[in-house]
Write a protein that holds these residues in place. Structure first.
Motif, PDB file in Angstrom:
ATOM      1  N   PHE A  34     -45.976 -16.930 -24.348  1.00  0.00           N
ATOM      2  CA  PHE A  34     -47.033 -16.010 -23.926  1.00  0.00           C
ATOM      3  C   PHE A  34     -46.720 -14.584 -24.380  1.00  0.00           C
ATOM      4  O   PHE A  34     -47.584 -13.893 -24.924  1.00  0.00           O
ATOM      5  CB  PHE A  34     -47.212 -16.039 -22.410  1.00  0.00           C
ATOM      6  N   GLU A  35     -45.489 -14.146 -24.150  1.00  0.00           N
ATOM      7  CA  GLU A  35     -45.116 -12.776 -24.513  1.00  0.00           C
ATOM      8  C   GLU A  35     -45.251 -12.543 -26.018  1.00  0.00           C
ATOM      9  O   GLU A  35     -45.730 -11.494 -26.448  1.00  0.00           O
ATOM     10  CB  GLU A  35     -43.684 -12.489 -24.066  1.00  0.00           C
ATOM     11  N   THR A  36     -44.848 -13.532 -26.809  1.00  0.00           N
ATOM     12  CA  THR A  36     -44.951 -13.408 -28.266  1.00  0.00           C
ATOM     13  C   THR A  36     -46.408 -13.338 -28.703  1.00  0.00           C
ATOM     14  O   THR A  36     -46.785 -12.483 -29.518  1.00  0.00           O
ATOM     15  CB  THR A  36     -44.255 -14.602 -28.955  1.00  0.00           C
ATOM     16  N   LEU A  37     -47.250 -14.226 -28.172  1.00  0.00           N
ATOM     17  CA  LEU A  37     -48.671 -14.242 -28.540  1.00  0.00           C
ATOM     18  C   LEU A  37     -49.374 -12.975 -28.057  1.00  0.00           C
ATOM     19  O   LEU A  37     -50.228 -12.424 -28.753  1.00  0.00           O
ATOM     20  CB  LEU A  37     -49.350 -15.478 -27.956  1.00  0.00           C
ATOM     21  N   TYR A  38     -49.002 -12.519 -26.858  1.00  0.00           N
ATOM     22  CA  TYR A  38     -49.587 -11.290 -26.317  1.00  0.00           C
ATOM     23  C   TYR A  38     -49.280 -10.104 -27.245  1.00  0.00           C
ATOM     24  O   TYR A  38     -50.175  -9.325 -27.603  1.00  0.00           O
ATOM     25  CB  TYR A  38     -49.033 -11.030 -24.921  1.00  0.00           C
ATOM     26  N   LYS A  39     -48.016  -9.987 -27.638  1.00  0.00           N
ATOM     27  CA  LYS A  39     -47.633  -8.897 -28.531  1.00  0.00           C
ATOM     28  C   LYS A  39     -48.290  -9.045 -29.904  1.00  0.00           C
ATOM     29  O   LYS A  39     -48.707  -8.048 -30.505  1.00  0.00           O
ATOM     30  CB  LYS A  39     -46.113  -8.854 -28.684  1.00  0.00           C
TER      31      LYS A  39
ATOM     32  N   VAL B 146     -49.512 -20.314 -18.730  1.00  0.00           N
ATOM     33  CA  VAL B 146     -48.831 -21.072 -17.679  1.00  0.00           C
ATOM     34  C   VAL B 146     -47.768 -22.016 -18.241  1.00  0.00           C
ATOM     35  O   VAL B 146     -47.105 -22.721 -17.507  1.00  0.00           O
ATOM     36  CB  VAL B 146     -49.848 -21.892 -16.861  1.00  0.00           C
ATOM     37  N   GLU B 147     -47.626 -22.056 -19.570  1.00  0.00           N
ATOM     38  CA  GLU B 147     -46.714 -23.008 -20.188  1.00  0.00           C
ATOM     39  C   GLU B 147     -45.307 -22.432 -20.384  1.00  0.00           C
ATOM     40  O   GLU B 147     -44.322 -23.016 -19.960  1.00  0.00           O
ATOM     41  CB  GLU B 147     -47.270 -23.465 -21.551  1.00  0.00           C
ATOM     42  N   ASN B 148     -45.214 -21.309 -21.048  1.00  0.00           N
ATOM     43  CA  ASN B 148     -43.912 -20.751 -21.391  1.00  0.00           C
ATOM     44  C   ASN B 148     -44.031 -19.236 -21.489  1.00  0.00           C
ATOM     45  O   ASN B 148     -44.832 -18.723 -22.275  1.00  0.00           O
ATOM     46  CB  ASN B 148     -43.433 -21.351 -22.722  1.00  0.00           C
ATOM     47  N   LYS B 149     -43.214 -18.530 -20.731  1.00  0.00           N
ATOM     48  CA  LYS B 149     -43.358 -17.066 -20.684  1.00  0.00           C
ATOM     49  C   LYS B 149     -43.009 -16.412 -22.020  1.00  0.00           C
ATOM     50  O   LYS B 149     -43.574 -15.382 -22.376  1.00  0.00           O
ATOM     51  CB  LYS B 149     -42.512 -16.476 -19.572  1.00  0.00           C
ATOM     52  N   TYR B 150     -42.094 -17.018 -22.784  1.00  0.00           N
ATOM     53  CA  TYR B 150     -41.706 -16.433 -24.064  1.00  0.00           C
ATOM     54  C   TYR B 150     -42.809 -16.637 -25.113  1.00  0.00           C
ATOM     55  O   TYR B 150     -43.062 -15.757 -25.934  1.00  0.00           O
ATOM     56  CB  TYR B 150     -40.392 -17.035 -24.550  1.00  0.00           C
TER      57      TYR B 150
ATOM     58  N   TYR C  21     -56.663 -15.546 -27.480  1.00  0.00           N
ATOM     59  CA  TYR C  21     -57.125 -16.823 -26.926  1.00  0.00           C
ATOM     60  C   TYR C  21     -55.951 -17.772 -26.696  1.00  0.00           C
ATOM     61  O   TYR C  21     -55.848 -18.414 -25.643  1.00  0.00           O
ATOM     62  CB  TYR C  21     -58.135 -17.471 -27.880  1.00  0.00           C
ATOM     63  N   LEU C  22     -55.042 -17.854 -27.669  1.00  0.00           N
ATOM     64  CA  LEU C  22     -53.882 -18.741 -27.540  1.00  0.00           C
ATOM     65  C   LEU C  22     -52.943 -18.269 -26.431  1.00  0.00           C
ATOM     66  O   LEU C  22     -52.360 -19.096 -25.712  1.00  0.00           O
ATOM     67  CB  LEU C  22     -53.116 -18.805 -28.868  1.00  0.00           C
ATOM     68  N   ALA C  23     -52.807 -16.953 -26.281  1.00  0.00           N
ATOM     69  CA  ALA C  23     -51.969 -16.420 -25.211  1.00  0.00           C
ATOM     70  C   ALA C  23     -52.539 -16.801 -23.855  1.00  0.00           C
ATOM     71  O   ALA C  23     -51.803 -17.171 -22.928  1.00  0.00           O
ATOM     72  CB  ALA C  23     -51.855 -14.903 -25.327  1.00  0.00           C
ATOM     73  N   ASN C  24     -53.841 -16.754 -23.750  1.00  0.00           N
ATOM     74  CA  ASN C  24     -54.515 -17.150 -22.517  1.00  0.00           C
ATOM     75  C   ASN C  24     -54.228 -18.615 -22.208  1.00  0.00           C
ATOM     76  O   ASN C  24     -53.897 -18.993 -21.090  1.00  0.00           O
ATOM     77  CB  ASN C  24     -56.029 -16.920 -22.660  1.00  0.00           C
TER      78      ASN C  24
END
Length: 206
Positions: free
Chosen positions: A124-129, A118-122, A111-114
């Motif tokens: 997003f990548e950390t939360l996604y992983k 659009v804020e910060n790719k790093y 949910y947080l990655a979602n």
């Protein structure tokens, strides 16, 4: 891609992956240790596992495989079922708490990655992983291979006189997993499983 770009990408993958491993492992191991202590087993406290310090929970090899192979493991929380109130029923509950917390973390980080996409790719990548690792470990840890949670679930379901004997051989399970890793059997087995988790994580974070 230039050598400099490759080094930069390697560092990005390593840093975001390492932070994600910490996020995936720390909550589940802390809660498992805290529950064991709450139900009467002092063992996790004696070895310093009732802690939010991630470095007491990380397994070096398991962390590296998480970062580069998308699956891995943590240091097992030592729990003595004969010290628990309710003994085997409580042991089963505590053993299942790790995978349950992992699923909850998957939902939260997804949910947080979602929200962060659009804020910060790093970020997003950390939360996604972190989401992917949480769910992968939840399901992987249910395999009945010591010292994974699945082996403790099996131990809790065994007849009383076999449980202690079974848990004494956890170290051989670790060696077995390392052998499968060195022989590249585990990555081959885990590859379709990791692909499925990846697609599921994409659904949650997109």
């Amino acid at each position: 891609m230039s050598l400099l770009d490759m080094i930069k990408r390697f560092l990005e993958l390593s840093i975001t992956g390492f932070i994600a491993v910490i996020m995936a492992i720390t909550p589940r191991e802390y809660i498992k240790a805290r529950l064991a202590l709450m139900f009467g087993d002092q063992t996790p406290k004696k070895v310093g596992r009732v802690s939010l310090n991630p470095f007491v929970h990380l397994d070096p090899i398991g962390t590296v495989t998480f970062i580069f192979l998308d699956f891995g493991w943590s240091r097992p929380v030592p729990i003595r079922p004969w010290n628990l109130r309710g003994k085997k029923k409580t042991f089963l509950f505590v053993s299942l708490s790790g995978p349950a917390v992992g699923v909850l973390c998957f939902v939260i980080y997804g949910y947080l990655a979602n929200a962060a996409a659009v804020e910060n790719k790093y970020v997003f990548e950390t939360l996604y992983k972190a989401a992917k690792f949480s769910l992968t470990y939840s399901l992987f840890s249910l395999f009945p291979i010591p010292p994974l949670d699945g082996s403790k679930v099996l131990g809790a379901l065994l007849p009383e006189n076999y449980t202690e004997w079974y848990l004494k051989y956890e170290v051989y399970g670790v060696l077995f997993m390392l052998a499968l890793l060195v022989l590249w059997i585990m990555p081959l087995v885990m590859n379709p499983f990791v692909d499925f988790i990846d697609k599921l994580t994409n659904l949650v974070t997109s």
